[in-house]
Design an enzyme around this catalytic site. Structure first.
Site, mmCIF file in Angstrom:
data_model
loop_
_atom_site.group_PDB
_atom_site.id
_atom_site.type_symbol
_atom_site.label_atom_id
_atom_site.label_comp_id
_atom_site.label_asym_id
_atom_site.label_seq_id
_atom_site.Cartn_x
_atom_site.Cartn_y
_atom_site.Cartn_z
ATOM 1 N N SER A 58 0.774 -1.216 -0.010
ATOM 2 C CA SER A 58 0.172 -0.066 0.066
ATOM 3 C C SER A 58 0.980 1.349 -0.091
ATOM 4 O O SER A 58 0.357 2.295 -0.355
ATOM 5 C CB SER A 58 -0.904 0.101 1.193
ATOM 6 O OG SER A 58 -0.226 -0.232 2.449
ATOM 7 N N GLU A 62 -0.313 -12.436 -1.586
ATOM 8 C CA GLU A 62 -1.814 -12.438 -2.150
ATOM 9 C C GLU A 62 -2.197 -13.361 -3.069
ATOM 10 O O GLU A 62 -1.667 -13.821 -3.986
ATOM 11 C CB GLU A 62 -1.983 -10.968 -2.731
ATOM 12 C CG GLU A 62 -1.807 -9.843 -1.875
ATOM 13 C CD GLU A 62 -2.259 -8.484 -2.493
ATOM 14 O OE1 GLU A 62 -2.603 -8.423 -3.670
ATOM 15 O OE2 GLU A 62 -1.797 -7.437 -2.019
ATOM 16 N N GLU A 100 -9.481 -9.241 3.592
ATOM 17 C CA GLU A 100 -9.626 -7.805 3.059
ATOM 18 C C GLU A 100 -11.081 -7.807 2.599
ATOM 19 O O GLU A 100 -11.086 -8.702 1.487
ATOM 20 C CB GLU A 100 -8.441 -7.350 2.368
ATOM 21 C CG GLU A 100 -8.700 -5.954 1.818
ATOM 22 C CD GLU A 100 -7.584 -5.443 1.376
ATOM 23 O OE1 GLU A 100 -6.322 -5.804 1.365
ATOM 24 O OE2 GLU A 100 -7.555 -4.058 1.031
HETATM 25 O O1 KIV Z 1 -0.650 -3.387 1.708
HETATM 26 C C1 KIV Z 1 -1.281 -3.299 2.402
HETATM 27 O O2 KIV Z 1 -0.930 -2.357 3.388
HETATM 28 C C2 KIV Z 1 -2.075 -4.381 2.803
HETATM 29 C C3 KIV Z 1 -2.933 -4.302 3.896
HETATM 30 C C4 KIV Z 1 -4.181 -3.369 3.399
HETATM 31 C C5 KIV Z 1 -3.766 -5.697 4.328
HETATM 32 O O3 KIV Z 1 -1.893 -5.419 2.171
#
Ligand code: KIV
Length: 267
Positions: A47, A115, A182
């Site tokens: 993120s 993921e 999520e």
């Molecule tokens: O990249 C991230 O911050 C995440 C979270 C939103 C779980 O995968």
């Protein structure tokens, strides 16, 4: 934190029914503040592509970005357990997976996060046999945003809910030690949590998972243009005067299961 948090501590929290607290961080200053407030886990999420680099998805994030930010977080951290996200396509083949997971561990991660579902089982087995703990991630998997048709809640129909339950079990059986869920309906997240021996961590997955995670910039209310249902702005809480107090308010709200409330959850 007086003693560094370990994977065994996270399993013990699940056993005791005490929610695990997790926030993202990408630099030393915030890693220090978060860990000093007793948040057990820091996720160096991809993120960072959105909140640090101003991108519209996590897809362009590279291994170099992740190694850099994990090493910054590791220097500031005061005892939290660090999870490092494996970025887009860095685990598409088993050779890449092993090589790149090792790089994240050497940068300071205690665990790597990937993921996806059943296709990851062989790779997870390889990592766990080599002593690299793995966090799996089901539901809305942002690296697949284009295949999913956007950032949307997953597992709402019977077939996709069944598939998610099955894949959660398969990922655990392959050796995953933690599972992020999520944007998943709260009842489905609960069912997965009951099914598994490993802790589940929710984001937009109701308050019956074994723990919660939010992106730090979101829970500090730093982006007025991004207000998804599952986020709460802890800077706006009464009695919160600064960032450290917002982290503590988040920790307290998760521990007491006041966050997430029904209004932050999906049906
Ligand atoms: O990249 C991230 O911050 C995440 C979270 C939103 C779980 O995968």
């Amino acid at each position: 934190m007086t003693k560094a948090v370990t994977l065994l501590d996270l399993f013990e929290l699940k056993k005791q029914g005490e929610p695990i607290t997790m926030l993202t961080a990408y630099d030393a200053t915030f890693a220090k503040l978060i860990s000093e407030q007793g948040i057990e886990v820091i996720l160096v999420g991809d993120s960072l592509g959105m909140v640090m680099q101003g991108l519209t998805s996590t897809v362009p994030v590279t291994m170099e970005d992740m190694v850099y930010h994990i090493s910054c977080v590791a220097r500031g951290n005061r005892g939290a357990f660090i999870i490092g996200d494996m970025p887009y396509m860095s685990y598409a083949s088993e050779t890449d997976l092993l090589h790149n997971a090792a790089r994240l561990m050497q940068a300071g991660a205690n665990m790597v996060k990937v993921e996806g579902g059943a296709w990851l089982c062989d790779g997870i087995k390889q990592l766990s046999e080599r002593g690299i703990p793995v966090c799996a991630h089901l539901g809305l998997t942002p690296q697949s945003v284009d295949a999913l048709g956007g950032f949307r809640v997953q597992g709402r129909d019977k077939a996709s809910a069944e598939k998610m339950l099955q894949e959660a079990q398969q990922l655990q059986d392959a050796g995953a030690s933690l599972l992020v869920l999520e944007c998943v309906p709260a009842d489905l997240a609960d069912e997965i949590t009951q099914l598994l021996r490993i802790p589940t961590i929710g984001i937009g997955a109701g308050n019956r998972t074994n723990g919660q995670v939010l992106v730090m910039q979101d829970m500090l209310g730093l982006n007025s243009e991004f207000n998804p249902k599952f986020v709460k702005n802890f800077m706006a809480e009464p009695n919160v005067q600064n960032v450290a107090e917002a982290f503590k308010a988040y920790r307290d709200a998760v521990k007491s299961r006041q966050f997430p409330a029904a209004e932050h959850s999906f049906k």
